[in-house]
Scaffold this motif. Structure first.
Motif, short mmCIF file in Angstrom:
data_model
loop_
_atom_site.label_atom_id
_atom_site.label_comp_id
_atom_site.label_asym_id
_atom_site.label_seq_id
_atom_site.Cartn_x
_atom_site.Cartn_y
_atom_site.Cartn_z
N VAL A 277 0.85 -1.18 0.00
CA VAL A 277 0.00 0.00 0.00
C VAL A 277 0.89 1.23 0.00
O VAL A 277 1.71 1.41 0.92
N PRO A 278 0.79 2.09 -1.01
CA PRO A 278 1.68 3.26 -1.09
C PRO A 278 1.40 4.28 0.00
O PRO A 278 0.27 4.44 0.46
N MET A 279 2.46 4.98 0.40
CA MET A 279 2.34 6.09 1.36
C MET A 279 1.63 7.24 0.67
O MET A 279 1.93 7.59 -0.47
N LYS A 280 0.66 7.83 1.36
CA LYS A 280 -0.07 8.95 0.80
C LYS A 280 0.47 10.28 1.37
O LYS A 280 0.92 10.33 2.51
N GLY A 281 0.39 11.31 0.56
CA GLY A 281 0.84 12.62 1.00
C GLY A 281 -0.23 13.38 1.75
O GLY A 281 -0.07 14.57 2.06
N HIS A 282 -1.35 12.69 2.06
CA HIS A 282 -2.45 13.31 2.78
C HIS A 282 -3.13 12.25 3.64
O HIS A 282 -2.94 11.04 3.42
N GLU A 283 -3.93 12.68 4.60
CA GLU A 283 -4.66 11.74 5.43
C GLU A 283 -5.79 11.10 4.62
O GLU A 283 -6.47 11.79 3.85
N VAL A 284 -5.96 9.81 4.80
CA VAL A 284 -7.04 9.10 4.12
C VAL A 284 -8.20 8.98 5.09
O VAL A 284 -8.22 8.10 5.96
N THR A 285 -9.17 9.88 4.98
CA THR A 285 -10.34 9.86 5.84
C THR A 285 -11.60 10.08 5.00
O THR A 285 -11.54 10.69 3.94
N GLY A 286 -12.70 9.57 5.48
CA GLY A 286 -13.96 9.70 4.76
C GLY A 286 -14.19 8.53 3.83
O GLY A 286 -13.24 7.87 3.37
N ILE A 287 -15.44 8.24 3.56
CA ILE A 287 -15.81 7.07 2.77
C ILE A 287 -15.25 7.12 1.36
O ILE A 287 -14.76 6.12 0.83
N LYS A 288 -15.28 8.30 0.72
CA LYS A 288 -14.80 8.41 -0.66
C LYS A 288 -13.31 8.06 -0.75
O LYS A 288 -12.89 7.24 -1.57
N ALA A 289 -12.49 8.69 0.11
CA ALA A 289 -11.05 8.44 0.08
C ALA A 289 -10.72 7.01 0.46
O ALA A 289 -9.83 6.37 -0.12
N LEU A 290 -11.45 6.45 1.43
CA LEU A 290 -11.22 5.07 1.84
C LEU A 290 -11.58 4.10 0.72
O LEU A 290 -10.88 3.11 0.51
N GLY A 291 -12.65 4.39 0.00
CA GLY A 291 -13.03 3.55 -1.13
C GLY A 291 -11.98 3.54 -2.21
O GLY A 291 -11.68 2.50 -2.81
N GLU A 292 -11.38 4.72 -2.48
CA GLU A 292 -10.32 4.81 -3.49
C GLU A 292 -9.10 4.00 -3.05
O GLU A 292 -8.46 3.32 -3.86
N LEU A 293 -8.78 4.07 -1.74
CA LEU A 293 -7.64 3.29 -1.24
C LEU A 293 -7.93 1.79 -1.32
O LEU A 293 -7.06 1.01 -1.70
N GLY A 294 -9.15 1.40 -0.98
CA GLY A 294 -9.52 -0.01 -1.07
C GLY A 294 -9.39 -0.54 -2.48
O GLY A 294 -8.91 -1.65 -2.71
N MET A 295 -9.79 0.28 -3.46
CA MET A 295 -9.65 -0.11 -4.86
C MET A 295 -8.18 -0.23 -5.24
O MET A 295 -7.78 -1.14 -5.98
N GLU A 296 -7.35 0.67 -4.71
CA GLU A 296 -5.92 0.64 -5.01
C GLU A 296 -5.25 -0.61 -4.44
O GLU A 296 -4.35 -1.18 -5.04
N ILE A 297 -5.71 -1.02 -3.27
CA ILE A 297 -5.12 -2.20 -2.62
C ILE A 297 -5.52 -3.49 -3.34
O ILE A 297 -4.68 -4.35 -3.63
N TYR A 298 -6.80 -3.63 -3.63
CA TYR A 298 -7.32 -4.91 -4.10
C TYR A 298 -7.63 -4.96 -5.60
O TYR A 298 -7.72 -6.04 -6.17
N GLY A 299 -7.79 -3.78 -6.24
CA GLY A 299 -8.16 -3.80 -7.64
C GLY A 299 -9.48 -4.52 -7.83
O GLY A 299 -10.45 -4.27 -7.12
N GLU A 300 -9.52 -5.45 -8.76
CA GLU A 300 -10.74 -6.22 -9.01
C GLU A 300 -10.82 -7.48 -8.14
O GLU A 300 -11.78 -8.24 -8.22
N GLN A 301 -9.79 -7.69 -7.33
CA GLN A 301 -9.79 -8.86 -6.44
C GLN A 301 -10.84 -8.69 -5.36
O GLN A 301 -11.07 -7.59 -4.85
N ASP A 302 -11.49 -9.79 -4.99
CA ASP A 302 -12.53 -9.75 -3.97
C ASP A 302 -11.87 -9.79 -2.58
O ASP A 302 -11.26 -10.80 -2.21
N PRO A 303 -11.96 -8.70 -1.79
CA PRO A 303 -11.28 -8.67 -0.49
C PRO A 303 -11.92 -9.55 0.57
O PRO A 303 -11.34 -9.75 1.63
#
Length: 383
Positions: A277-303
């Protein structure tokens, strides 16, 4: 129904990772609950919302909860707690001290897990993600089913034998509703909990690490103890990976050191999959940002699926001898070299190197021989 726990050293980012994974699962259509069992709750901060001590719907298919341990203890352990507290008060204990001493050691952790068991059996959710406490507390938390069963057996035995010997004398002192009747019910729930948490089909454990020496060591220790209790680890999440293309000499030096520990993570936890999981230059808070991070971690893989099947390590006892078995399926057979220092075992097979942290049962023994067969390394320890 799946239960997925994120464990690791404090401060590695378990809360953000578990929240991001939960959002991603909800986006994929799963009825998802994310729960914090850490007394220092930060799940609400990750979502930037106020959360309750009961599941609270915060988005489509997504519920979140920060368990209030005190409320749970009162509602699930109330009769026994009150009974023991009254006995202590009659012995002269201060009211506050009596209330504290009436709780069994670790009962707060056990109650948290029992609530999660109720959620898993309710049919209301498809998957539960757990933001667990730091590693040491989590290991203690997960050992509670075994500890409670041992304790309750002895309490029940003491109660039954005492009532047979002196029932007529002490019966007037007992409460009208026998509080010890609560123990078999709780014990049955604990046995169901143990079955759920050790089933690879129902549960997975993902160890969150950062590419830092002490954090990786803590992750190795967690992997060792989880394997001892037969808890199925299915992935390692390597969080806060720095970008490597930098012209700055200072930053490049940090990245170079991090690269060494990234290699250590891959060698230490093989054959488990590593999710970087890459280091972000900002805090990851809120559903939208968390969803983007989740997509970055798993892609199309089912978590929600199990990401690895099988045991990575196991300790067996054969004819009085302890044998540590390590799954290393991608290695070719070669000479095995071992060096043991304290609770660490260094293993070399060709170009492969592995640094293992041993549990107490093996740390006090000498590693006397090793053999590699069918993708499994068997390390024999002296009696």
């Amino acid at each position: 129904m799946r239960v997925i726990l994120y464990v690791g050293k404090g401060g590695v980012g378990k809360t953000t990772i578990s929240a991001a994974t939960a959002v991603r699962a909800a986006q994929m259509g799963y009825r998802t609950l994310v729960v914090s069992t850490d007394t220092a709750h930060s799940l609400a901060d990750a979502f930037d919302l106020n959360l309750k001590s009961v599941p609270d719907k915060i988005a489509d298919n997504l519920w979140a909860q920060e368990i209030n341990v005190l409320d749970e203890v009162r509602s699930n352990w109330g009769k026994l707690e009150s009974y023991f507290a009254n006995i202590l008060k009659k012995k002269g204990a201060d009211d506050v001290i009596a209330e504290e001493l009436a709780l069994l050691p670790g009962m707060d952790e056990l109650i948290s897990l029992l609530q999660i068991l109720r959620h898993s059996r309710s049919g209301e959710f498809d998957v539960i993600f757990i933001d667990a406490a730091p590693t040491g507390e989590t290991v203690r938390l997960l050992s509670m089913p075994d500890m409670f069963t041992w304790y309750s057996d002895r309490v029940a035995s003491w109660h039954n034998s005492t009532m047979k010997l002196a029932g007529a004398l002490i019966k007037p002192l007992m409460p009208r509703n026998n509080v010890f009747d609560a123990i078999p019910d709780i014990t049955q729930q604990v046995e169901l909990l143990r079955t759920t948490l050790t089933s690879p089909k129902q549960a997975s454990y993902r160890i969150v690490v950062n590419p830092e020496k002490m954090v990786v060591k803590e992750g190795q220790r967690a992997a060792t103890y989880l394997s001892l209790f037969n808890y199925p680890v299915d992935a390692i999440v390597s969080n806060r990976i720095l970008p490597e293309n930098s012209s700055d000499a200072f930053f490049s030096g940090i990245c170079e050191r991090q690269r060494e520990y990234r290699d250590l993570i891959y060698s230490s936890f093989a054959p488990l999959p590593i999710l970087e999981v890459p280091m972000k230059g900002h805090e990851v808070t809120g559903i939208k940002a968390l969803g983007e991070l989740g997509m970055e971690i798993y892609g199309e893989q089912d978590p929600t699926e199990s990401l690895y099947s099988g045991k990575t390590q196991e300790i067996v006892k054969i004819d009085g001898e302890y044998i540590l078995q390590l799954a290393l399926p991608n290695l070719e057979v070669d000479k095995v070299n071992m060096v043991k220092k304290g609770d660490e075992l260094f293993v070399e097979i060709g170009n492969f190197k592995r640094d293992l942290l041993l549990p107490h049962a093996l740390a006090a023994r000498n590693a006397k021989s090793a053999r590699f067969k069918d993708g499994i390394l068997h390390v024999h320890f002296s009696n």
